[in-house]
Design a protein around this motif. Structure first.
Motif, short mmCIF file in Angstrom:
data_model
loop_
_atom_site.label_atom_id
_atom_site.label_comp_id
_atom_site.label_asym_id
_atom_site.label_seq_id
_atom_site.Cartn_x
_atom_site.Cartn_y
_atom_site.Cartn_z
N ARG B 366 0.81 -1.45 0.00
CA ARG B 366 -0.12 0.02 0.27
C ARG B 366 0.87 1.13 -0.02
O ARG B 366 0.62 2.34 -0.83
N GLU B 404 1.35 -2.77 -7.96
CA GLU B 404 -0.08 -2.38 -8.67
C GLU B 404 -1.05 -3.39 -8.84
O GLU B 404 -2.04 -3.62 -8.22
N LEU B 407 -1.92 -4.86 -5.26
CA LEU B 407 -2.90 -4.30 -4.61
C LEU B 407 -4.20 -4.72 -5.29
O LEU B 407 -5.19 -4.72 -4.58
N GLU B 408 -4.29 -4.64 -6.38
CA GLU B 408 -5.61 -4.90 -7.40
C GLU B 408 -6.21 -6.23 -6.86
O GLU B 408 -7.20 -6.54 -6.50
N PHE B 410 -5.51 -7.90 -4.10
CA PHE B 410 -5.58 -7.98 -2.65
C PHE B 410 -7.01 -7.55 -2.50
O PHE B 410 -7.94 -8.02 -1.81
N VAL B 411 -7.35 -6.25 -3.26
CA VAL B 411 -8.79 -5.80 -2.82
C VAL B 411 -9.59 -6.72 -3.78
O VAL B 411 -10.80 -6.93 -3.18
N LEU B 414 -10.64 -9.48 -1.25
CA LEU B 414 -11.26 -9.09 -0.13
C LEU B 414 -12.92 -8.59 -0.62
O LEU B 414 -13.79 -9.08 0.12
N GLU B 415 -12.99 -8.27 -1.75
CA GLU B 415 -14.30 -7.98 -2.30
C GLU B 415 -15.20 -9.03 -2.60
O GLU B 415 -16.32 -9.51 -2.20
#
Lengths: 58, 420
Positions: B366, B404, B407-408, B410-411, B414-415
């Motif tokens: 992050r 990047e 991070l994508e 990871f998100v 979680l979604e």
């Protein structure tokens, strides 16, 4: 700020803080003006997609 | 809130990293000690890669490894063997191992056995061959193979017997000490190599080997300032592996390069690699070589930076700027900037010139994406053609895309799980 006040400002010794592009800092430095550089960049280099991911993780 | 869960997970990741107790426990053989090895297995540095995508130095090292193992007698036979599909390639990292530059590790090669005493896990690394024509830079001529055989039949047995007399060697105080002596544990290992010799010498002379062999082993270690690198690397590796699969953690537990791609792995995303084309190293070249000759960034040695030393401790190794370029102030600035992208300050590895501040430790994806500050890496530069060797040294950064994409992912994860 009125024109008079600006003129007053430039009559005094300038205290310069440069934010962002380092070239402006270097130019002033080369002219021997006292200057401080702040190494600032927009969040995620301005990448909106990455900014949105980061904000989701807060 | 998810932010709090991430914070807790990252604290746990850093706790595991800082609590690690890397220790030399012995000298082994890759085929016997590294899990999952077969006689036809060739391990390499970096994320997984296929033969058709390998760069010159990695291809050269594979050819040399097959000749060394007696599976091929020359380049043509080695290539034919690879193309027959009989050779299994895999990342060193998938086998608890790390390797500098090409990182090629084959069945008969001797390996350092390092154990993280806190968590019980092991890491393995081949022995450093020195400079000049060496396998890790893709050389495979007769002299390279002869040296590898000497390492297998003399160097490793002498060191194995020495370690049996000396007992285990706790690496944490030793690495902390080398940072006080001008090393950073990646591209400067002069102090570490000297300390290791000091640690081993009195036991080495008590082994039953001939005086000639003992002298040759001591001379070999003495002549190679990077001998200790192949110890700092598995030390970092076994310290970081316990971070794999810490749910919600955004801390990087692997960075590695195979000469074509740079790859990272993140604690909260298990063993998934995030890769992008490796960068060219910006540095100082040996006489007669230039940027045009350079291979893209290669090797597992960036595991040192991942653990909080190497480039992150560059302020500890001011003399290194004469090797990689820049000024002493640059070295200090590089180390200081790394605090912007890390979770903690190391409680053992400290930098004298920064008032003994702990090195920046625990890279957070992050923070890398948010600040656009990429980890700084000190490294060697390999010639792009196999067999030529090291042509310089310098500084390099990973591609931002790795961070990047992680991070994508990871998100997205979680979604999918309904956590966002």
């Amino acid at each position: 700020m009125t024109k008079t006040k600006i003129n007053e400002l430039f009559d005094k010794e300038l205290k310069i803080i440069n934010i962002g592009l380092e070239t402006f800092y270097r130019d002033l430095k080369n002219q021997e003006h006292p200057v401080i550089h702040v190494d600032w960049r927009p969040t995620a280099g301005g990448n909106k997609k990455m900014e949105s991911f980061l904000s989701k993780l807060q | 809130m998810i932010g709090e869960k991430i914070q807790q997970a990252n604290k746990e990741a850093v706790r595991r990293l800082l609590n690690a107790q890397p220790t030399i426990v012995g000298m082994g053989i890759a085929g016997k000690d590294i899990p999952g090895m077969t006689k036809n297995t060739v391990l390499h540095a970096g994320p997984p890669i296929t033969w058709d995508k390998m760069s010159g130095p990695l291809r050269g090292a594979v050819i040399g490894g097959l000749i060394y193992e007696g599976l091929a007698s020359n380049e043509e036979e080695a290539i034919a063997l690879v193309e027959s599909g009989e050779i299994t390639f895999d990342s060193c990292h998938h086998h608890n191992a790390v390797g500098p530059m090409a990182g090629v590790t084959t069945y008969s090669m001797p390996v350092w056995i390092i154990q993280n005493k806190t968590y019980g896990n092991f890491a393995y690394c081949t022995l450093n061959e020195g400079l000049g024509k060496v396998l890790r830079y893709g050389a495979y001529s007769e002299e390279v193979i002869i040296k590898l055989k000497w390492m297998e039949t003399v160097l490793a047995p002498v060191l194995k017997a020495t370690l049996e007399l000396s007992g285990e060697i706790d690496l944490k105080p030793m690495i902390a000490q080398v940072l006080q002596m001008g090393d950073e544990g990646h591209n400067r290992n002069t102090a570490g190599t000297s300390l290791l010799i000091r640690e081993l010498a009195s036991y080495l002379v008590q082994t039953d080997f001939s005086t000639d062999d003992k002298v040759d082993v001591l001379k070999f270690m003495h002549s190679n300032d990077h001998f200790f690198l192949n110890i700092t690397m598995p030390s970092a590796k076994c310290s970081l592996d316990p971070l794999e699969d810490i749910r919600y953690s955004t801390i990087v537990y692997t960075m590695a390069r195979n000469g074509t791609e740079f790859g990272i792995r993140v604690a909260g995303l298990g063993n998934r690699w995030f890769t992008a084309p490796a960068e060219i190293v910006d540095g100082l070249y040996f006489p007669g070589y230039s940027l045009e000759d350079a291979n893209p960034d290669i090797g597992d040695s960036v595991i040192t930076e991942t653990s909080g030393i190497g480039g992150f401790a560059m302020a500890s190794a001011i003399p290194i700027v004469q090797f990689v370029g820049g000024t002493p102030q640059d070295a200090i600035n590089y180390s200081k900037t790394m605090y912007e992208i890390t979770e903690a300050e190391n409680n053992t590895y400290k930098i004298p010139v920064l008032d003994f501040r702990g090195t920046a430790t625990g890279i957070d994806i992050r923070k890398v994406v948010e600040t656009s500050i990429l980890p700084i890496i000190n490294t060697g530069i390999a010639h792009k053609e196999p067999g030529i060797g090291q042509i310089g040294a310098g500084l390099v950064r990973p591609p931002m895309k790795c961070f990047e994409d992680a991070l994508e992912a990871f998100v997205n994860r979680l979604e999918k799980e309904g956590n966002l």
